[in-house]
Design a protein around this motif. Sequence first.
Motif, PDB file in Angstrom:
ATOM      1  N   ASN A 227      10.223   3.393  -1.585  1.00 11.31           N
ATOM      2  CA  ASN A 227      10.315   2.943  -2.939  1.00 11.31           C
ATOM      3  C   ASN A 227      11.244   3.960  -3.272  1.00 11.31           C
ATOM      4  OD1 ASN A 227      10.646   2.563  -5.753  1.00 11.31           O
ATOM      5  ND2 ASN A 227       8.483   2.877  -5.980  1.00 11.31           N
TER       6      ASN A 227
ATOM      7  N   CYS B 117       2.243   2.643   1.137  1.00  5.89           N
ATOM      8  CA  CYS B 117       1.458   1.493   0.420  1.00  5.89           C
ATOM      9  C   CYS B 117       2.268   0.253   0.573  1.00  5.89           C
ATOM     10  CB  CYS B 117       1.422   2.018  -1.193  1.00  5.89           C
ATOM     11  SG  CYS B 117       3.094   2.226  -1.863  1.00  5.89           S
ATOM     12  N   TYR B 118       3.809   0.304   0.709  1.00 10.46           N
ATOM     13  CA  TYR B 118       4.627  -1.082   1.141  1.00 10.46           C
ATOM     14  C   TYR B 118       4.458  -1.281   2.453  1.00 10.46           C
ATOM     15  CZ  TYR B 118       6.192  -0.089  -3.602  1.00 10.46           C
ATOM     16  OH  TYR B 118       6.390   0.142  -5.152  1.00 10.46           O
TER      17      TYR B 118
ATOM     18  N   TYR C  62       8.810   8.857  -5.528  1.00 19.90           N
ATOM     19  CA  TYR C  62       7.664   8.351  -6.524  1.00 19.90           C
ATOM     20  C   TYR C  62       7.037   9.520  -7.102  1.00 19.90           C
ATOM     21  CZ  TYR C  62       3.452   6.006  -8.160  1.00 19.90           C
ATOM     22  OH  TYR C  62       2.452   5.432  -8.711  1.00 19.90           O
TER      23      TYR C  62
ATOM     24  N   LEU D 280      -2.567  10.662  -3.874  1.00 13.49           N
ATOM     25  CA  LEU D 280      -1.488  11.501  -3.498  1.00 13.49           C
ATOM     26  C   LEU D 280      -1.582  12.497  -4.154  1.00 13.49           C
ATOM     27  CD1 LEU D 280       0.883   8.465  -3.256  1.00 13.49           C
ATOM     28  CD2 LEU D 280       0.570  10.045  -1.311  1.00 13.49           C
TER      29      LEU D 280
ATOM     30  N   SER E  41      -2.944   0.914   0.005  1.00 10.76           N
ATOM     31  CA  SER E  41      -3.200   0.403  -1.147  1.00 10.76           C
ATOM     32  C   SER E  41      -3.368  -1.062  -1.136  1.00 10.76           C
ATOM     33  CB  SER E  41      -1.908   0.681  -2.269  1.00 10.76           C
ATOM     34  OG  SER E  41      -2.244   0.018  -3.387  1.00 10.76           O
TER      35      SER E  41
ATOM     36  N   SER F   4      -2.739  -2.532  -3.673  1.00 11.43           N
ATOM     37  CA  SER F   4      -1.884  -3.094  -5.092  1.00 11.43           C
ATOM     38  C   SER F   4      -0.731  -4.069  -4.549  1.00 11.43           C
ATOM     39  CB  SER F   4      -1.254  -1.836  -5.879  1.00 11.43           C
ATOM     40  OG  SER F   4      -2.249  -0.925  -6.124  1.00 11.43           O
ATOM     41  N   LYS F   5       0.082  -3.824  -3.678  1.00 13.40           N
ATOM     42  CA  LYS F   5       1.017  -4.515  -3.270  1.00 13.40           C
ATOM     43  C   LYS F   5       0.563  -5.626  -2.134  1.00 13.40           C
ATOM     44  CE  LYS F   5       2.710  -0.716  -5.048  1.00 13.40           C
ATOM     45  NZ  LYS F   5       3.221  -0.494  -6.476  1.00 13.40           N
TER      46      LYS F   5
ATOM     47  N   TYR G  57       4.704  12.572  -6.573  1.00 14.30           N
ATOM     48  CA  TYR G  57       4.768  13.792  -5.378  1.00 14.30           C
ATOM     49  C   TYR G  57       4.905  14.960  -6.145  1.00 14.30           C
ATOM     50  CZ  TYR G  57       5.822   9.541  -2.752  1.00 14.30           C
ATOM     51  OH  TYR G  57       5.896   8.401  -2.074  1.00 14.30           O
TER      52      TYR G  57
ATOM     53  N   ARG H  31      -7.200  -1.184  -8.721  1.00 14.26           N
ATOM     54  CA  ARG H  31      -6.922   0.257  -8.437  1.00 14.26           C
ATOM     55  C   ARG H  31      -7.729   0.727  -6.968  1.00 14.26           C
ATOM     56  NH1 ARG H  31      -3.331   0.928  -9.205  1.00 14.26           N
ATOM     57  NH2 ARG H  31      -3.448   3.374  -9.262  1.00 14.26           N
TER      58      ARG H  31
ATOM     59  N   CYS I  22       7.601   8.531   2.034  1.00 13.89           N
ATOM     60  CA  CYS I  22       7.430   6.851   1.761  1.00 13.89           C
ATOM     61  C   CYS I  22       7.937   6.090   2.647  1.00 13.89           C
ATOM     62  CB  CYS I  22       7.954   6.736   0.335  1.00 13.89           C
ATOM     63  SG  CYS I  22       7.168   5.315  -0.513  1.00 13.89           S
TER      64      CYS I  22
ATOM     65  N   THR J 164      -3.366   4.455  -4.520  1.00 11.26           N
ATOM     66  CA  THR J 164      -2.616   5.456  -3.963  1.00 11.26           C
ATOM     67  C   THR J 164      -2.438   6.765  -5.026  1.00 11.26           C
ATOM     68  OG1 THR J 164      -0.931   4.078  -3.860  1.00 11.26           O
ATOM     69  CG2 THR J 164      -1.982   4.422  -1.535  1.00 11.26           C
TER      70      THR J 164
END
Length: 392
Positions: free
Chosen positions: A177, A207-208, A127, A101, A239, A241-242, A130, A250, A173, A97
């Motif tokens: 986060n 992404c979470y 994050y 982004l 994503s 990733s999480k 941005y 990636r 977000c 992401t």
Amino acid sequence: MFPERFSNLPAYAFPRLRALLDAHEPGGEVIHMTIGEPRHAFPDWVAGILAKNIDGFGNYPPNDGTPELQAAISGWIRRRYGVAVDPATQVMPLNGTREGLYNAAMALIPERKHGQTPVVLMPNPFYQVYMIGAISVGAEPVFVPATKETGHLPDFTALPDDVLNRTAVAYICSPANPQGAVADRAYWTDLIRLAEKHDFRIFADECYSEIYRDDPPVGALQVAQDLGTDPERVLIFHSLSKRSNLPGLRSGFVAGGPDCLRRIKQLRAYAGAPLPLPLQRVAEAVWADEEHVIENRRLYREKFDIADEIFGDIPGYHSPQAGFFLWLPVEDGEQAALKLWTETGVRVLPGAYLARDVNGFNPGKNYIRVAMVAPKQDMRRGLIRLRECIYD
Ligand SMILES: Cc1ncc(COP(=O)(O)O)c(C=O)c1O
């Protein structure tokens, strides 16, 4: 000769942390709770899919994603949010992401809005990409406090009209986060209505979204659909990733209106790096599977429970709704991180490193961020030491 627009950037959070801590010896067994790098296992069948598709490293990958990956992503969006997006025109696989982004800002933020410098809204803390997206396109980043008083989400509706009228994009977000707050349907509705009124876009960093306790967080696209919003108004970023413990793959996606997606795809065709073909094949299978995501959530739920058990009676402790960070109130985040490191060996991040000072106020200053990624027993030991060192 260097660009001025980046000259006032502070060092990134992790070099700053190293500068703060690494001149000192740890006071005990080192437990890392700084970086949000998931450490639960990713699905074991990933290796087989990679091996089977290894020849794909011999090809340039398709920029827009393989049709199979596009279909897997749109299938996931439909199952998760009940929203139908056209796989060919409304989704694009990303190199994580973070890449998306940033590049969405490049592709979509205009040079001027109503003849003025455009504004990019973002929560504070936030994050960091941005801000860099905004600065890179010559827009003005506006940092909107996301504090206890605002429910740990930014209150964009409280901004003055002259700022909102200049706004081109609002980054948001959810789950957040670092605070773990989740935007509910009412929050999204207000934000989308605001974006419609002042004609800006929403970049929803979700992404979470799959790491939650009980109920799945409502998504921006879901609310946008229910409100009948123009699909060009809201972009979502997701994503693996999480969700799937694959930060090194990636791999993520952006979804939204076809005009926005066309511009993002075009920019990447010129200047970007599409996801390698074997990794697109892996991503396709991973988006199609929920079993491992359910198990991952179960493991995080245990960690949330451990955190509540250890910190539940600390004044000001708020149990995160989602994500995998604790955002713990302390007198001074830097002092607390240093004390914790030198007295116990536990490594956490001062909240101020994730936020910006605005008019002398840094909304992260009185916090530390603790990533609950270490194996369960290490994490428990780390949290107990943290409690004894900072709160008892
Ligand atoms: C809020 C937030 N957005 C985006 C990202 C980027 O994740 P990735 O590029 O791995 O998808 C992260 C990673 O830590 C994050 O915390």
